[in-house]
Each structure stands twice: as C-alpha cells, then as structure tokens.
Design a protein around this motif. Structure first.
Motif: not given
Lengths: 583, 565
Positions: B73-89, B482-494
């Motif tokens: 599993l991409p553990l680092q990515d998952m933790t980053d998402w959970a900690e809100g480091k990837v997407c700032k809505p 999930t990560i793919k869709h999260l990225h897309q959702a975040c981009n669409h929000l932006r």
C-alpha cells in the motif's frame, strides 16, 4: 357409545370462509375437538394489498418488512412453514387445509422467483433466505445450494402470474431447525392487530410450542380479480395446532404434573386388582371440559376492528356435535351463527370486550365423523452399519373404490447417496409397477443434494412399499456439527395428491416425518493424535540417524570418569550437603 | 589426557550389553585412542549440514507456507492525505455579472467590486471571483474569451450566482433581491451609481460586495467549521469563528445524516388503537414532498415507502403522558422524547438495500389522550438526530376517523420537509434554495474529501499496527483509485467545478470504505499461541534437542582444543 353420527363438511366451511373475504383483512379461528382429549385450533389471517400500492411501497395490511424483502428478491409467490411435531393421521383424520398450509418438521420454504437465468434466480433466492432469516430469527440463511432443489411436479403456483413469464421455483428445507417462541414473535408482529386484539390475542409461545403438533405458515401470492382484472397481493398467515387439553390446562405456575391425592382419584372398581393401594383411573367416557382461557392461557381480547364488521360469519368457529353445551361469557355484544346442520357454531366477537367460550365436561351420545385422509404415509430408515442403509416408505390408500395418483418428492442431503437402481415400488394387490414417471437429479458432493420425484398410482385398498438403498458419505472433519453423534436430519418426503383433485389451487399435501440418519463420526481429537504420532515416529528416526552420524563410539573401559548425569548429580548433591552442613 | 569431549562418555554409557557403571567401578582407566582428524571433521560436517538443511531449507519453507499475503500500500501517500498535506481545499466561486451597460463600464464595476470583496474577505480558502457575463448572443463568436477565463457564460453550471444589474429610475437604489428558486441576485441601481472609468470607488461596487458577503457568510462559516476539524489546516487559512457560531455548527453537524448516495425515507403512521388505520399518504407525498426531493436529486437518490402500524404502545421505560389542567392537554416530558419511539416493538427496521433509512413518524394519540404535547415547549414535533423525525398529529377533539385525509396530514408533511432539510444539512439562509443546495454541494464535497482521507489514514495505521492481517490486492486497487479520485476532486474544487468535485469525492469515499471494510481483512484467521505450541512442539522438540545439544558439544570441544593449543 356414540349412537348416531353427523357428517362434518370442512370443505363447505372453507368455501364459506373464502367467499366472506371481500374486505382487505380477514381472520378466522376454527376449533375442533379431536379424539384422545385433544383440540385442533386453526388460525387463519388474510390481508390484501393492491398491487399498485405494493409497488409504490405504501404498505397498509401487508407488513413493510416482508413486502420490501419480496420486492428486493423479486419474489412473486412465497410459502414459508415452521413446524413441530407430527400429525397423527390414524386418530385425527384429515389434515387441516388438506395439508396445504403445513410444512415438514423444521423449516420449509419455497418461492417463485422472477429472474432471467437460473444463476440470477439462485442469487435472488439466497438474498431472500438471508433476509427472511433476519426477519424470522430462524437459520434460514443455512439454506444453501445443497439444501435447495427445483421441484418439477410437486408444487404449482397458487397465485395468478399472468405478467411474470420467467418464474423459477426453488424449494429449501431445514429439518434440523428447532421452531420456538423467537419465531412466533416476529410472526405476530406481521399481523395488523399485533396479537393485541382479535383471535391472535390467543397465541402464546408457551402453549403453541407445547402442542402435540403445530405448524405456522406464511403464504404470499398475487391474486387477480376474474371480472375487473385488478390484481392485489394476498398474504395469508395461518397457525394450526393440536393441543392436549389436559396438558394445556395445567397452570403456568405449577406446570409439573403431579398425581392427585388418592382420595380424589376415581378408581375403576371393576378391575380385579383394584385395592386400597392400587387404582386404575376410571374412564368415564366423557368429553373433558375446557374454556378458551384455560386452554390458551390468555383471554380472547375481542375482535380485531379491522375486519369487516358486517360479515355474516363470526371469526371464531367451533366444530362440535349439536348437543355439546357451549356457554359464551362476555360483557360485550356478540353474535352466533349455526351452519352445516348445527355442527359448526360461529361467534362474532365484541369489539373491546373479552370473550370466553366455556365447554363443560359432558357425556356425549353422538360424535362427528372425521374424514379419512386420501393416503397414509410413513417413512423409515432400515439397515445397519456405518456404510449402507435403506429407506422404506409405506403408503396406504384407505379408499375401497378410488385409486389415488400422487407425486412423491424426496430432497436428500448430499451425504446420503441413494442407489437409484435399487429403487423398488411394490403394490400389495397387483404386480404392475405403480411408477408412472421419474424425475431424478443426482447429488454432487458438497454442491447439491439429491432430488427425486416420482409420480405413482395406488389402486384402491392397497399398500405401496417404496424402498431404495443408499450409501453414507464420510464427511470432512470440519463439516460435522457440534452434536455429530446425534445424527443428521433428513427432510420429510412430500406427497402431493393429483387425483382425486383438490377443490382449489392449494392442492392436497401429506408430509412424512423427518428421518434421523446416523453417519460414521470420527474421534474429534484425531488431528492432534495424528500430529503426535507422526511427530514421534519422525523424531525417533531422526534421533537415531543423527546420533549414528555425530557420535563417537569407544570401548566401555575407555569412557572417561567425569561427566555423565549421575556424576554431575552426585557432585551437586554433595555441594548442597556441604553448604547445609556448614552452619 | 583429557577426554575428547563429553559426548563420547555418554554414548559409551548407553552401549548395549554393557552395565553402565562397569567403567566407573573399574579403577583402571584406559583412554580411548586419539580421534583421527578426519573423523572429527566428518562429524562437524554432519552437524553443519543438518543445521544447513534446517536453516536454509526448513525455515524458508515454514516462513513462506505460513506467511500472510499483504499487498503493498502507498502508506506515505495515505498518511499524507490523512494529515491534509496533499490537498488544501479552496473554493473559488464564480459569480457572473450581467449588466446592460457597456463592456468597459462593466469591467470597471467588476474590478472595483472584486477589490471591495477582497478587502472584506478574511477567509483565504473561500473567495468569490466576479466575472462579467458574456452576453448570450455573443457566445458563439467569442470562444477565445471563455478560454482565457475573464468572462463566463451565465448559464454555465459552474456559475454559482448570477448578479443581474437592472437599471431603474424609481425606488431606493441600490437595492438587491435574491430570487427564491434560482441562483440569481437582482441588483437595482440608478445610472448615476455606475462607476466611471477613472473612479477608485463606487457605492454600487461596495454595495454589491457587502451583499455578497452576507449571502455567503453562512457558507463560509460552515466551510471554516469543516476545515477547522481537519488536521494540518493552518489557522491562518481558516476564518475565525465565534464560539457561539462554532457551538451552533457543532450541534448542526451532530444532527446531520452521514452522506450516502441513496437514502430510504420511511413514513410510518402509528396509532395506539385501531384507528386511524388508513391515510392518504400517496397524495400527500406527491403534493408536499416530491418537489423537495426533486431539488435534492443532484446530491442523492431517494426511495420512499410508507406503512401503517396499529396498537403501538409506549415503551415501559418512559413516563406515561400527564394531564395538565391549565392547558387542557396531555404532556410528555422532554427527557422522555428520546424513548418515545419504542424501538423494541415498533417495526422500524431499516429498509433493504444500500443506504441509510430516515424515519418519519406520524403518531396519532388515542382520543382519551388527545391533544398530546411536549411539556416544556408545547410543541408537537421533534427531530431525532441522524435518524428522522416525529410528529404527533392531534386530531380535533372527539373525532377519530378511520382514515386521514390529505388536509389532516398537511401539518405533518410541512414538519417533515423542514426536518428533512435540516437532517440533510441544508442551512436556513440564504433564502435562495438553489444557492443553499450548491452550498451543500461544496460542504459535502469538502467533508467527503476529508472523510475519505481520514479513512485512508486509518487504513494505513491498521496496516502498520496489525502485521497479522492479510491484505488482498483489491484493497491496494481501491486505495489507488481512492487517491486518484481524491486528486481529481481536489483539482475540480480548485477550478471551481463543484458538481464534478462532489462526484469524485463521493467515488473516493465509496472506494475508501470498500478498502477499509474489506471482508477478508476483517475475518483474520485466529490461531492462539497455545494452538501453535501444541502443533509445533511434538515435532520440533524431539528434533531440536539433539541438534542443539550436538552443536553445543561440538562448539565446546572445538573451543577446548583451541585453548589447549
């Protein structure tokens, strides 16, 4: 002795009851004393919901929980049975509803499911069994592929399925299931009056599951009017029970039967051995006295107001000879109707007031003729040993004039493997084979069970003996249930009588009792024993070879003095002694 | 001479036919002949080869046959998402301004208003971007203008609000009116209020800015609340909320139903006796509820079912209603309202199929207990958080009809539509329903992104903390998607495409839940330690003892020989 005889017309009663079912909710209780001081109580509840309301999920009389399950599983017609005990046909005569509202011991379920393919039908069947299992607190979810068959001749739909072409009939049984109070509670919750008014207020788990025979049935089918073509969904719930009157009258706080004090027992003094310390109870030849409240343990709480009050027939009917005295105890208004030359008395219940029927002990001069069933059927397992066995079904036609044609359906578990070539059917009065048609689907290990359907004819006044041999499979260690030595239940055989034909679409059914099949059971500590034994053998071999390879062999006189367990121990003991001796 | 090693002695004592103590009883000790070099090395080779088989063959076979498959599993990515480091809505809201005035005037007005808005806004994640609306007739000719992002079509579905500037001669100006059933703000102004080309401020611009700020204040508060609950969000980005507002939103969020793509609505009529036993619910639903559900259809699907249940008694755990002389009414205590729904007896089982069930209950009290009210508030309806609503329908005294008409049901239906909107998380302001629903879209998108992210984080933790659970490949696939869709959702929000953002966030949430609740992961095979000991010890014990002892003795002997040398 009974001097005159009155004819009982059950079919007429059923016809009258069906005609009265114009309103959307209908309920009926038929009480009929049976020989040996028993009482048959047949409860019947029928509710209707128009097809349009059902499809829009606006539920009124048909309960939402069941309705949604039917829609979700695309089930067009459903029959569910919970049964305990055995109907004693020799003494009690014909079965209630001609056996069409009865199931085999345990749980029996069959349904017509709409699906495009067999796989889809089976998937929906699993959905249905799982959902019903939750609704009725029964292990219906254990009806898997090995317990499911697709009967060909034994069942035909009761409802009108004009606009549902792809119907699949699936049938499953759970003969091992113990039916109890937890199944009655959800059953009562499905009724509009919830067991709080109407005849359902008499139903009580303690009495119902104490009965000699009881069966609960749920039947859902679509019904279309002949003239206007309007369709509706009819749900029928019925409970049939045979109560032992003396047993049911025992008070709840003192349920253990104890002998009366000697001075209260009436002895048969004509017996030769009658003395001050021996007593043969006197058979007075009277019908026992009973009342509704005594027998059911609860009062009848008036009428369920949802039924059509203008209905002619009352909702409680009593089938006794006309001379039987019946007292009605109520504070409300009730009505009485007499039918079938006074052998059937029906009472219209008051709303909001209790009603009790009291029948005192009475010496009878007349009795009722009980119609005999068309067939008597019994089935048993013969043979001995752990490997083979045979099944024998004895079916008797009591009629002296008419021959009976019927379908015999067996649904056997996969671990009971019948040899079809040993199937023999013999009629006592003729040498001609009674088998007209055979449908057989062999079992596959752990995938499906055997499905055997035979169409047979019995000539008048003869007995048919059906036998076949089978082999007992050896199960895997994990496939045995916790009580493996009790044996495995085999579902009852179902007999459907084709001719003489039934008056309605429900058909005439007879079920045999279930069988208990003893299978070879292993010693369940076996795997650990195997591990120990093989390990010991391996360790022995390994130790010998290893020692031969790595040890040095010297002459006995060349062994050094030091070392060795004994010397080490002696040195230790000496050391300890020295320490202890010092102070 | 010292004995070569102790092994020889013990073997000798076990030799058959020889009494073991014979050698010790004879005083004459003869030493065994010195062991040949070759035999010593042969013995060592035998021991080493046994050990080699055990370690090099036995251990790996045991290891591989008892290992549990765990997908990467991409553990680092998952933790980053959970900690809100990837997407700032961020929520850039596009607002179109339709003006009858000339393009330059409009551009100037837009520029000034934008300035005013930026000055007023202290919430950097949520900003309004004004754009002059492209006149409808020019749509086909000016494709390039749309592309460069300076103008916008007013019928674009990503336009949050359309401001229509209407020039009037009469009445107080400027004034604004928000349309109730469309996302349009009509602003009335007089010609003099339009800013000139050189002006640095304009009353109209600041009026519009002020108006927009009020309209979006509630949305900003809700978003700020959602963002604040998320780890990794800098305090600076979040507009500060007053404690009262925060408490209100807190209460609000505990009431709101968890998001699901499908909701089952169940309307039940309960009565303690046998009447009323019928209701005209079909028509009532059609009249009062269908329009509301229609407008929610962009967010979720609904199924509706109804039932009638008679002889419904109160649970014995609550106090029976008491009669109050002053109001001539039967009253229920407020603390008993939570036990009013008799869950044990009333058949309110969840509907079959995916999605939660929302229950709405009409309770018609018995004529002898009517009217029935809540003691403290004298109200007759209340909302059960995350579950549904209850309405006590008090019929006019003395009447006990067999069936309820659509008019009888009207008050209950009004209550239920209010309760449904608040269960759904729709705020009370602003007055425009489409605007409220689009606010809900943004709030839902943000909270779904956060909840999917935190599910990922939880899964990563489970993966790390429980090494004994198997992780099949489809969990890794679900995590990837999930990560793919999260990225897309975040981009669409932006980019301000909130509807697509919500769709992707929804998919991400579904996939994340699927990964987390994978059945084969939950049902891990449990082998207690005693069981393992019982299975391994009978074989390994007798084999390991000679192996270990031989190795120890040989080592001892070797060391002794070395020392001697």
């Amino acid at each position: 002795m009974l001097s005159s005889v009155l004819l009982f017309v059950l079919n007429a009663f059923v016809a009258v009851a069906a005609a009265a079912a114009a309103s959307d909710y209908h309920e009926q209780l038929l009480l009929r004393p049976l020989p040996q001081d028993t009482l048959l109580a047949s409860f019947n509840f029928r509710s209707n919901e128009s097809q349009a309301a059902f499809e829009q999920q606006n539920f009124r009389y048909v309960p939402r929980s069941l309705g949604q399950i039917l829609q979700h599983a695309h089930t067009q017609e459903l029959h569910l049975r919970f049964s305990v005990g055995r109907w004693d046909a020799e003494n009690w005569g014909q079965r209630p509803w001609q056996g069409s509202r009865e199931g085999g011991t345990g749980v029996e379920l069959w349904a017509w499911i709409e699906a495009d393919t067999e796989e889809q039908a089976f998937a929906r069947w699993l959905t249905l069994t799982n959902a019903l299992s939750g609704l009725f607190c029964a292990s219906l979810n254990f009806i898997d592929a090995t317990k499911t068959i697709r009967p060909v001749m034994a069942f035909s739909p009761e409802g009108d399925h004009r606009n549902a072409p792809n119907l699949h009939l699936l049938h499953g049984t759970l003969p091992h299931e113990v039916v109890c109070t937890e199944n009655l509670t959800p059953f009562l919750k499905l009724l509009p009056c919830k067991g709080k008014a109407g005849i359902s207020s008499l139903l009580d788990g303690h009495k119902l599951f104490d009965a000699s025979f009881q069966t609960m049935a749920i039947d859902v089918r679509p019904v279309c009017g002949l003239d206007d073509g309007k369709c509706s969904l009819e749900m029928e719930q019925s409970v049939d029970m045979v109560l032992d009157i003396a047993r049911s009258k025992r008070p709840r706080d003192n349920p253990i039967p104890r002998p009366l004090p000697v001075d209260q027992i009436e002895c048969d003094t004509s017996k030769g051995y009658n003395a001050h310390d021996t007593c043969f109870p006197l058979n007075k030849g009277t019908e026992p006295g009973w009342s509704l409240e005594e027998v059911f343990g609860k009062p009848l709480r008036g009428s369920c107001p949802l039924i059509d009050q203008g209905e002619e027939l009352g909702s409680v009917c009593l089938n006794t000879p006309p001379e039987r005295i019946v007292e009605v105890k109520t504070t409300g208004e009730f009505g009485e109707t007499r039918l079938s030359s006074d052998t059937l008395r029906c009472y219209r219940l008051p709303v909001g007031a209790d009603l009790d029927l009291v029948l005192p002990e009475q010496k009878m001069t007349t009795g009722l003729v009980r119609p005999d069933p068309q067939l008597f059927a019994a089935r048993s397992i013969n043979g001995h040993g752990q490997e083979r066995g045979s099944t024998q079904a004895i079916i008797k036609n009591p009629s002296t004039t008419e021959s009976v044609e019927f379908v015999y359906l067996e649904s056997l578990p996969w671990f009971m493997k019948p040899y079809l070539h040993t199937l023999r059917a013999k009629v006592s009065t003729s040498d001609e084979s009674p088998i007209r048609e055979t449908y057989y689907r062999p079992a596959l290990d752990r995938q499906r069970g055997t499905h055997l359907e035979l169409r047979l004819v019995i000539p008048p006044a003869s007995t048919l003996t059906l036998t076949y041999e089978f082999e007992k499979a050896i199960l895997r260690y994990t496939e045995y249930p916790p009580d493996a030595n009790r044996g495995f239940d085999v579902a009852p055989a179902v007999l459907r009588i084709l001719s003489p034909q039934a008056a309605d679409k429900k058909g005439i059914y007879i079920r045999t009792t279930s069988l208990l099949l003893p299978l070879p059971t292993p010693d369940f500590s076996m795997p650990y024993n195997v591990i120990i034994l093989t390990s010991t053998v391996m360790a022995l071999g390994f130790g010998n070879i290893f020692n031969l390879l790595v040890r040095r062999f010297v002459g006995a006189d060349e062994v050094p003095a030091t070392g060795g367990l004994k010397n080490v121990l002696q040195a230790k003991i000496a050391g300890v002694k020295a320490k202890l001796g010092r102070p | 001479m010292a004995p070569p090693n102790a092994t020889d002695a013990s073997v000798a004592s076990e030799l058959p036919g020889e009494p073991p103590l014979a050698s010790q009883s004879t005083k004459a000790q003869t030493s065994p002949p010195p062991e040949s070099h070759q035999s010593i090395w042969l013995r060592r080779a035998a021991i080493i080869s046994f050990w080699a088989v055990a370690v090099l063959l036995g251990l790996p076979v045991w290891w591989t046959t008892t290992a549990i498959y765990r997908a990467e599993l991409p553990l680092q990515d998952m933790t980053d998402w959970a900690e809100g480091k990837v997407c700032k809505p961020v929520f850039p809201l596009r607002i179109a301004i339709e003006a009858p005035a000339s393009t330059q005037d409009t551009a100037q007005l837009v520029r000034l208003t934008q300035h005013a808005i930026d000055d007023l806004n202290d919430f950097s994640a949520h900003h309004l971007r004004l754009m002059p609306a492209e006149p409808a007739y020019a749509a086909n000719m000016s494709q390039e203008v749309v592309v460069d992002g300076t103008t916008i079509r007013s019928d674009d579905k990503d336009t949050v609000l359309v401001i229509r500037l209407i020039q009037v001669e009469t009445g107080g100006t400027p004034r604004a009116r928000l349309q109730k059933y469309s996302p349009t703000l009509d602003v009335y102004y007089s010609a003099a209020q339009l800013p000139t080309q050189s002006a640095n401020s304009s009353p109209l611009a600041s009026f519009i800015a002020q108006e927009l700020q009020t309209i979006f204040a509630e949305e900003q508060a809700q978003l700020a609340y959602v963002l604040a609950a998320q780890p990794g969000t800098q305090a600076a980005r979040v507009a500060s909320l007053s404690p009262e507002k925060h408490a209100e939103l807190d209460r609000h969020s505990t009431k709101v139903l968890k998001y699901a793509p499908t909701y089952h609505l169940t309307f039940s009529l309960f009565s303690p006796s046998y009447a009323p036993s019928a209701w005209n619910i079909e028509a009532a639903l059609q009249t009062y509820l269908a329009p509301l559900l229609e407008s929610f259809s962009s967010i979720s699907n609904f199924t509706v079912d109804t039932q009638v249940q008679l002889y419904a008694t109160f649970s014995p755990s609550i106090h029976a209603p008491e009669y109050e002389e002053t109001t001539k009414a039967w009253t229920l205590r407020k603390e008993d309202l939570s036990g009013f729904v008799n869950a044990a007896e009333w058949p309110l089982s969840p509907s079959i199929g995916e999605g939660p069930t929302v229950n709405f209950i009409v309770y018609v009290p018995a004529p002898s207990q009517s009217p029935l009210l809540v003691k403290e508030s004298a109200g007759n309806s209340w909302l059960v958080p995350q579950w549904g609503g209850v309405h006590i329908l008090n019929l006019p005294s003395g009447s006990s009809p067999d069936a309820l008409t659509i008019d009888d049901l009207a008050p209950a239906m009004h209550t239920f539509s209010d309760q449904l909107t608040s269960l759904f998380g729709l705020s009370q302001v602003p007055s425009s329903l489409p605007l409220r629903i689009s606010t809900l879209e943004r709030v839902r998108a943000a909270s779904l992104i956060f909840s999917a992210s935190s599910t990922l984080g939880a899964l990563a933790q489970v993966y790390q903390k429980m090494p004994s659970i198997p992780v099949p490949d489809n969990v890794a696939q679900s995590v990837g998607s999930t990560i793919k869709h999260l990225h897309q959702a975040c981009n669409h929000l932006r980019d301000g495409r909130f509807q697509s953002a919500l769709d992707h966030a929804r998919l991400a949430e579904v996939e994340a839940e699927k990964a987390f609740f994978e059945r084969s992961m939950v049902g891990q095979v449990y082998f207690p330690d005693e069981h393992k000991v019982a299975v391994y010890l009978p074989l390994l014990g007798p084999v390991a003892v000679p192996l270990v002892m031989a190795a120890l003795k040989e080592l001892k002997g070797a060391i002794a020989t070395l020392r001697k040398r």
